[in-house]
Design a protein around this motif. Structure first.
Motif, PDB file in Angstrom:
ATOM      1  N   GLU A 164      17.089  -1.593  10.814  1.00 22.07           N
ATOM      2  CA  GLU A 164      16.626  -2.317   9.613  1.00 22.07           C
ATOM      3  C   GLU A 164      15.240  -1.808   9.202  1.00 22.07           C
ATOM      4  O   GLU A 164      14.969  -1.619   8.021  1.00 22.07           O
ATOM      5  CB  GLU A 164      16.542  -3.836   9.849  1.00 22.07           C
ATOM      6  N   LYS A 165      14.390  -1.578  10.207  1.00 23.57           N
ATOM      7  CA  LYS A 165      13.032  -1.102   9.927  1.00 23.57           C
ATOM      8  C   LYS A 165      13.089   0.311   9.295  1.00 23.57           C
ATOM      9  O   LYS A 165      12.380   0.621   8.340  1.00 23.57           O
ATOM     10  CB  LYS A 165      12.255  -1.068  11.251  1.00 23.57           C
ATOM     11  N   LEU A 166      13.968   1.142   9.855  1.00 19.96           N
ATOM     12  CA  LEU A 166      14.121   2.506   9.339  1.00 19.96           C
ATOM     13  C   LEU A 166      14.585   2.476   7.876  1.00 19.96           C
ATOM     14  O   LEU A 166      14.021   3.138   7.010  1.00 19.96           O
ATOM     15  CB  LEU A 166      15.143   3.257  10.203  1.00 19.96           C
ATOM     16  N   ILE A 167      15.603   1.652   7.604  1.00 23.79           N
ATOM     17  CA  ILE A 167      16.143   1.574   6.242  1.00 23.79           C
ATOM     18  C   ILE A 167      15.099   0.989   5.281  1.00 23.79           C
ATOM     19  O   ILE A 167      14.944   1.466   4.156  1.00 23.79           O
ATOM     20  CB  ILE A 167      17.472   0.772   6.222  1.00 23.79           C
ATOM     21  N   TYR A 168      14.343  -0.002   5.769  1.00 24.64           N
ATOM     22  CA  TYR A 168      13.307  -0.591   4.900  1.00 24.64           C
ATOM     23  C   TYR A 168      12.306   0.488   4.501  1.00 24.64           C
ATOM     24  O   TYR A 168      11.945   0.616   3.328  1.00 24.64           O
ATOM     25  CB  TYR A 168      12.587  -1.757   5.608  1.00 24.64           C
ATOM     26  N   PHE A 169      11.855   1.283   5.462  1.00 23.25           N
ATOM     27  CA  PHE A 169      10.879   2.335   5.150  1.00 23.25           C
ATOM     28  C   PHE A 169      11.464   3.321   4.129  1.00 23.25           C
ATOM     29  O   PHE A 169      10.826   3.651   3.132  1.00 23.25           O
ATOM     30  CB  PHE A 169      10.463   3.078   6.426  1.00 23.25           C
ATOM     31  N   LYS A 176      12.214   1.239   0.684  1.00 22.13           N
ATOM     32  CA  LYS A 176      11.225   0.371   0.015  1.00 22.13           C
ATOM     33  C   LYS A 176       9.759   0.809   0.112  1.00 22.13           C
ATOM     34  O   LYS A 176       8.963   0.479  -0.763  1.00 22.13           O
ATOM     35  CB  LYS A 176      11.316  -1.046   0.608  1.00 22.13           C
ATOM     36  N   THR A 177       9.386   1.491   1.186  1.00 21.86           N
ATOM     37  CA  THR A 177       7.957   1.792   1.333  1.00 21.86           C
ATOM     38  C   THR A 177       7.543   2.909   0.376  1.00 21.86           C
ATOM     39  O   THR A 177       8.116   4.003   0.399  1.00 21.86           O
ATOM     40  CB  THR A 177       7.644   2.202   2.798  1.00 21.86           C
ATOM     41  N   PRO A 178       6.537   2.649  -0.483  1.00 22.96           N
ATOM     42  CA  PRO A 178       6.103   3.703  -1.422  1.00 22.96           C
ATOM     43  C   PRO A 178       5.359   4.822  -0.691  1.00 22.96           C
ATOM     44  O   PRO A 178       4.479   4.563   0.129  1.00 22.96           O
ATOM     45  CB  PRO A 178       5.190   2.956  -2.399  1.00 22.96           C
ATOM     46  N   PRO A 195       0.832  -1.213   0.000  1.00 24.28           N
ATOM     47  CA  PRO A 195       0.000   0.000   0.000  1.00 24.28           C
ATOM     48  C   PRO A 195       0.867   1.264   0.000  1.00 24.28           C
ATOM     49  O   PRO A 195       1.923   1.289   0.645  1.00 24.28           O
ATOM     50  CB  PRO A 195      -0.788  -0.100   1.305  1.00 24.28           C
ATOM     51  N   ILE A 196       0.428   2.269  -0.743  1.00 21.38           N
ATOM     52  CA  ILE A 196       1.197   3.529  -0.803  1.00 21.38           C
ATOM     53  C   ILE A 196       0.774   4.408   0.372  1.00 21.38           C
ATOM     54  O   ILE A 196      -0.410   4.613   0.612  1.00 21.38           O
ATOM     55  CB  ILE A 196       0.941   4.263  -2.143  1.00 21.38           C
TER      56      ILE A 196
END
Ligand code: PML
Length: 245
Positions: free
Chosen positions: A231-236, A239-241, A63-64
């Motif tokens: 890791e969560k910060l970098i993923y967001f 990768k998170t649109p 989800p964006i």
């Protein structure tokens, strides 16, 4: 929706030197237009002609998320020394230590990183796992109406409005995270001497003459609160649109 990204580079004595990049989130009908625009941007870059252009076109399955745009303000400085004082005054008052700011400045001045460094806002320690690559903020786009509004606001302040839109989009995504205290950015383009500091508290503060014309230094640093789930910060960030509204 689709994520489109372009990176261009040139091989200099076996080392891949980044020249330009662009990215956005588009529907299928817009993709062809932006593929052409991004190609034009890659081959017409003032630094020179790349010998490698990589396009990534990816269907967005997550989800964006919508993120609020940061308010924009320009602070006019006459020299990098004055700019540094303005940065210091603003960034210290929102909880970044002098040590952390000094570290960010050192990384920006001395390392040509493709992505951003992540710095503990108090201890000044660098936290990104890959210190050469850094962290690349991706899958971002500004809402069309917001873009028109910002373009109107900055039309007399810059001859590179698209650069401002892209930086503001990125900074708004970064600042939306509670773990992030602030960001500092100096363009690595030798002819572009306006940089910025950004945070939820400060907004997006454009700082003129952050470096001398012709200097090829540049980069980004994100100041974060610790402890945090890196890791969560970098993923967001990567990768998170996100659409900036
Ligand atoms: C602006 O003028 O607001 C943009 C500042 C930083 C741009 C970073 C870059 O595109 O190199």
């Amino acid at each position: 929706m689709w994520s489109l990204r372009m990176r261009s580079s040139i091989n200099e004595n076996g080392i891949e030197r980044h020249i330009s990049g662009a990215e956005g989130i588009y529907n299928l009908n817009e993709l062809e237009i932006f593929l052409k625009k991004f190609l034009k941007r890659a081959i017409e870059h003032p630094i020179g002609m790349p010998d490698k252009i990589v396009f990534t076109v990816e269907k967005i399955k997550e989800p964006i998320q919508n993120v609020k745009v940061l308010p924009l303000k320009t602070i006019f400085c006459n020299s990098p020394e004055e700019a540094y004082e303005v940065i210091k005054e603003n960034i210290l008052k929102i909880g970044v230590s002098e040590k952390a700011l000094y570290k960010a400045w050192e990384v920006i001045r001395n390392y040509k990183m493709r992505g951003a460094t992540i710095i503990d806002s108090l201890s000044g320690d660098r936290l990104e796992p890959d210190k050469e690559r850094g962290v690349r903020v991706s899958r971002i786009q500004m809402d069309k109406n917001r873009k028109i509004q910002i373009l109107r606001k900055i039309k007399n302040l810059t001859n590179q409005p698209q650069r401002v839109i892209e930086a503001l989009t990125l900074a708004s995504k970064v600042a939306s995270l509670d773990d992030v205290v602030a960001e500092i950015c100096v363009s690595d383009n030798p002819d572009y001497t306006t940089g910025y500091i950004a945070s939820r508290k400060l907004g997006y503060l454009r700082i003129t003459n952050i470096k001398k014309e012709g200097e090829s230094i540049g980069g980004r640093a994100f100041f974060v609160k610790t402890p945090l789930n890196i890791e969560k910060l970098i993923y967001f960030l990567e990768k998170t649109p996100v659409i900036v509204i």
